[in-house]
Design a protein around this motif. Structure first.
Motif, PDB file in Angstrom:
ATOM      1  N   HIS A  16     -48.550 -39.371 -44.113  1.00 40.04           N
ATOM      2  CA  HIS A  16     -48.901 -40.690 -44.640  1.00 40.04           C
ATOM      3  C   HIS A  16     -48.693 -41.785 -43.593  1.00 40.04           C
ATOM      4  CE1 HIS A  16     -49.590 -39.127 -48.636  1.00 40.04           C
ATOM      5  NE2 HIS A  16     -48.419 -38.506 -48.601  1.00 40.04           N
ATOM      6  N   HIS A  17     -47.652 -41.652 -42.785  1.00 41.85           N
ATOM      7  CA  HIS A  17     -47.382 -42.660 -41.752  1.00 41.85           C
ATOM      8  C   HIS A  17     -48.484 -42.645 -40.690  1.00 41.85           C
ATOM      9  CE1 HIS A  17     -45.124 -45.567 -39.594  1.00 41.85           C
ATOM     10  NE2 HIS A  17     -44.709 -44.761 -38.621  1.00 41.85           N
ATOM     11  N   LEU A  18     -48.897 -41.441 -40.289  1.00 36.10           N
ATOM     12  CA  LEU A  18     -49.968 -41.332 -39.298  1.00 36.10           C
ATOM     13  C   LEU A  18     -51.264 -41.947 -39.835  1.00 36.10           C
ATOM     14  CD1 LEU A  18     -51.255 -40.251 -36.688  1.00 36.10           C
ATOM     15  CD2 LEU A  18     -51.589 -38.066 -37.855  1.00 36.10           C
ATOM     16  N   ALA A  19     -51.601 -41.606 -41.079  1.00 44.16           N
ATOM     17  CA  ALA A  19     -52.836 -42.132 -41.671  1.00 44.16           C
ATOM     18  C   ALA A  19     -52.793 -43.652 -41.778  1.00 44.16           C
ATOM     19  CB  ALA A  19     -53.051 -41.509 -43.048  1.00 44.16           C
ATOM     20  N   GLU A  20     -51.639 -44.188 -42.142  1.00 41.57           N
ATOM     21  CA  GLU A  20     -51.496 -45.642 -42.289  1.00 41.57           C
ATOM     22  C   GLU A  20     -51.628 -46.351 -40.941  1.00 41.57           C
ATOM     23  OE1 GLU A  20     -48.354 -48.862 -44.250  1.00 41.57           O
ATOM     24  OE2 GLU A  20     -47.655 -46.883 -43.626  1.00 41.57           O
ATOM     25  N   ILE A  21     -50.921 -45.836 -39.927  1.00 40.68           N
ATOM     26  CA  ILE A  21     -50.959 -46.453 -38.605  1.00 40.68           C
ATOM     27  C   ILE A  21     -52.378 -46.421 -38.032  1.00 40.68           C
ATOM     28  CG2 ILE A  21     -50.236 -46.175 -36.198  1.00 40.68           C
ATOM     29  CD1 ILE A  21     -47.535 -45.226 -37.237  1.00 40.68           C
ATOM     30  N   PHE A  22     -53.041 -45.282 -38.174  1.00 37.93           N
ATOM     31  CA  PHE A  22     -54.386 -45.142 -37.624  1.00 37.93           C
ATOM     32  C   PHE A  22     -55.342 -46.131 -38.275  1.00 37.93           C
ATOM     33  CE2 PHE A  22     -58.577 -43.438 -36.955  1.00 37.93           C
ATOM     34  CZ  PHE A  22     -58.521 -42.893 -35.684  1.00 37.93           C
ATOM     35  N   ASN A  23     -55.262 -46.266 -39.581  1.00 33.23           N
ATOM     36  CA  ASN A  23     -56.157 -47.167 -40.300  1.00 33.23           C
ATOM     37  C   ASN A  23     -55.928 -48.619 -39.884  1.00 33.23           C
ATOM     38  OD1 ASN A  23     -58.220 -47.716 -42.067  1.00 33.23           O
ATOM     39  ND2 ASN A  23     -56.950 -47.665 -43.903  1.00 33.23           N
ATOM     40  N   LEU A  25     -54.720 -49.652 -36.918  1.00 39.19           N
ATOM     41  CA  LEU A  25     -55.130 -49.841 -35.528  1.00 39.19           C
ATOM     42  C   LEU A  25     -56.645 -49.783 -35.349  1.00 39.19           C
ATOM     43  CD1 LEU A  25     -52.473 -47.711 -33.616  1.00 39.19           C
ATOM     44  CD2 LEU A  25     -52.616 -50.187 -33.732  1.00 39.19           C
ATOM     45  N   ARG A  26     -57.306 -48.903 -36.081  1.00 39.90           N
ATOM     46  CA  ARG A  26     -58.736 -48.671 -35.854  1.00 39.90           C
ATOM     47  C   ARG A  26     -59.639 -49.198 -36.966  1.00 39.90           C
ATOM     48  NH1 ARG A  26     -60.447 -44.968 -32.201  1.00 39.90           N
ATOM     49  NH2 ARG A  26     -62.426 -45.955 -32.715  1.00 39.90           N
ATOM     50  N   ASN A  27     -59.024 -49.652 -38.061  1.00 38.39           N
ATOM     51  CA  ASN A  27     -59.800 -50.133 -39.207  1.00 38.39           C
ATOM     52  C   ASN A  27     -60.788 -49.064 -39.685  1.00 38.39           C
ATOM     53  OD1 ASN A  27     -60.449 -52.054 -41.165  1.00 38.39           O
ATOM     54  ND2 ASN A  27     -62.153 -52.886 -39.953  1.00 38.39           N
ATOM     55  N   GLU A  28     -60.313 -47.820 -39.682  1.00 34.67           N
ATOM     56  CA  GLU A  28     -61.122 -46.686 -40.112  1.00 34.67           C
ATOM     57  C   GLU A  28     -60.170 -45.583 -40.565  1.00 34.67           C
ATOM     58  OE1 GLU A  28     -64.587 -43.671 -38.387  1.00 34.67           O
ATOM     59  OE2 GLU A  28     -63.307 -44.754 -36.989  1.00 34.67           O
ATOM     60  N   PRO A  29     -60.373 -45.018 -41.761  1.00 29.81           N
ATOM     61  CA  PRO A  29     -59.505 -43.922 -42.196  1.00 29.81           C
ATOM     62  C   PRO A  29     -59.572 -42.741 -41.223  1.00 29.81           C
ATOM     63  CG  PRO A  29     -60.795 -44.773 -44.029  1.00 29.81           C
ATOM     64  CD  PRO A  29     -61.348 -45.417 -42.785  1.00 29.81           C
ATOM     65  N   THR A 133     -58.453 -46.755 -22.569  1.00 27.19           N
ATOM     66  CA  THR A 133     -59.667 -46.918 -23.363  1.00 27.19           C
ATOM     67  C   THR A 133     -59.669 -48.297 -24.001  1.00 27.19           C
ATOM     68  OG1 THR A 133     -58.657 -46.034 -25.361  1.00 27.19           O
ATOM     69  CG2 THR A 133     -59.776 -44.470 -23.924  1.00 27.19           C
ATOM     70  N   TYR A 134     -60.842 -48.769 -24.334  1.00 27.42           N
ATOM     71  CA  TYR A 134     -60.941 -50.007 -25.092  1.00 27.42           C
ATOM     72  C   TYR A 134     -62.206 -49.961 -25.944  1.00 27.42           C
ATOM     73  CZ  TYR A 134     -64.299 -51.605 -21.539  1.00 27.42           C
ATOM     74  OH  TYR A 134     -65.375 -51.710 -20.692  1.00 27.42           O
ATOM     75  N   LEU A 135     -62.148 -50.642 -27.071  1.00 30.82           N
ATOM     76  CA  LEU A 135     -63.329 -50.757 -27.909  1.00 30.82           C
ATOM     77  C   LEU A 135     -64.337 -51.650 -27.206  1.00 30.82           C
ATOM     78  CD1 LEU A 135     -61.652 -51.220 -31.393  1.00 30.82           C
ATOM     79  CD2 LEU A 135     -63.118 -49.322 -30.728  1.00 30.82           C
TER      80      LEU A 135
END
Length: 273
Positions: A16-23, A25-29, A133-135
């Motif tokens: 759950h922590h990984l999924a939350e952090i990723f979302n 940072l990336r605004n994507e599940p 990397t960068y967006l």
């Protein structure tokens, strides 16, 4: 085939922590990201290589070709078979925006253009990239992104004349969503080892270059509009249209040159060493 649980175990944090952090940072599940990356990789392999759908399903983590085909159609709005019959023009794809191509007609005209180019085969071994990397669309490029902006940003980082400056797309220029498209810029190190690079560049990502044979295409200096088309012309013409080479995987990058008469070299992976 792997999922979020395996990624969480690898990163030594909870699911759950990984999924939350990723979302955040990336605004994507994260689940969407994994599936999207698999499908974009599948599209690239289906476009540029001779692999069949079953082989591509195996390489990209789908259960079988039927599962891949169904997911592919839902994501891209067309079947893999339809993809083979179309040109690579996709409205608002990173490649089209990057090159400033306004229409399918302009793209088709570009692909029919005859131009002189020279290339050679090179074998790369024990090569690493250090960088970040960068967006492509972020606070620095809020409205759009162009080749000029990327070249300027990348060249600013290259202060050591003995370093080879490198720029590549981590995502697909043809099939990634522009909102999520990531670029990598940094330095190419030839005949290096990872441990010494970790000491020399402690804050950088260190990425191994796939070993094997590459085509190296020299991009000449010239009109800015011509320069931004050269890589597209070379890649799509020699691989996708003229079929001069058959690829069994897809890796490419652009290496900046400090010599006069050349912008740099475009490398595309063509096989094992």
């Amino acid at each position: 085939p792997f999922g979020i649980s395996q990624l969480a175990d690898h990163a030594n944090i909870s699911y759950h922590h990984l999924a939350e952090i990723f979302n955040i940072l990336r605004n994507e599940p994260l689940g969407n990201y994994l599936k999207r990356k698999r499908l974009e990789k599948a599209a690239v392999l289906y476009t540029y290589t001779e692999l069949n759908l079953g082989e591509i399903a195996d390489k990209t983590g789908f259960a079988n070709k039927h599962s891949l085909s169904k997911s592919f159609s839902n994501h891209f709005g067309l079947s893999p078979g339809s993809l083979k019959k179309l040109t690579l023009y996709r409205n608002a794809s990173p490649n089209i925006v990057f090159d400033g191509i306004a229409s399918r007609e302009q793209y088709d005209t570009l692909m029919n253009k005859e131009f002189e180019f020279g290339f050679q085969e090179k074998t790369l071994k024990n090569c690493y990239l250090t960088g970040t990397t960068y967006l492509a669309i972020d606070q620095n490029f809020p409205d759009s992104f162009t080749i000029d902006q990327h070249l300027h940003r990348a060249s600013k980082e290259n202060t050591n004349p003995n370093e080879f400056h490198f720029l590549k797309a981590f995502d697909s220029v043809n099939y990634s969503d522009l909102r999520y498209f990531k670029m990598f810029y940094g330095i190419l190190h030839i005949n290096s080892d990872r441990s010494s690079l970790k000491l020399q560049y402690p804050k950088s990502m260190i990425v191994p270059v796939k070993e094997g044979k590459y085509l190296s295409f020299n991009i000449p200096e010239g009109n800015t509009d011509d320069i931004k088309y050269y890589i597209t012309l070379f890649r799509e013409s020699i691989i996708h249209y003229k079929k001069m080479y058959k690829l069994y995987d897809f890796n490419d990058f652009f290496l900046f040159s400090k010599s006069k008469g050349s912008i740099g070299d475009y490398y595309i992976y063509i096989g094992e060493k």
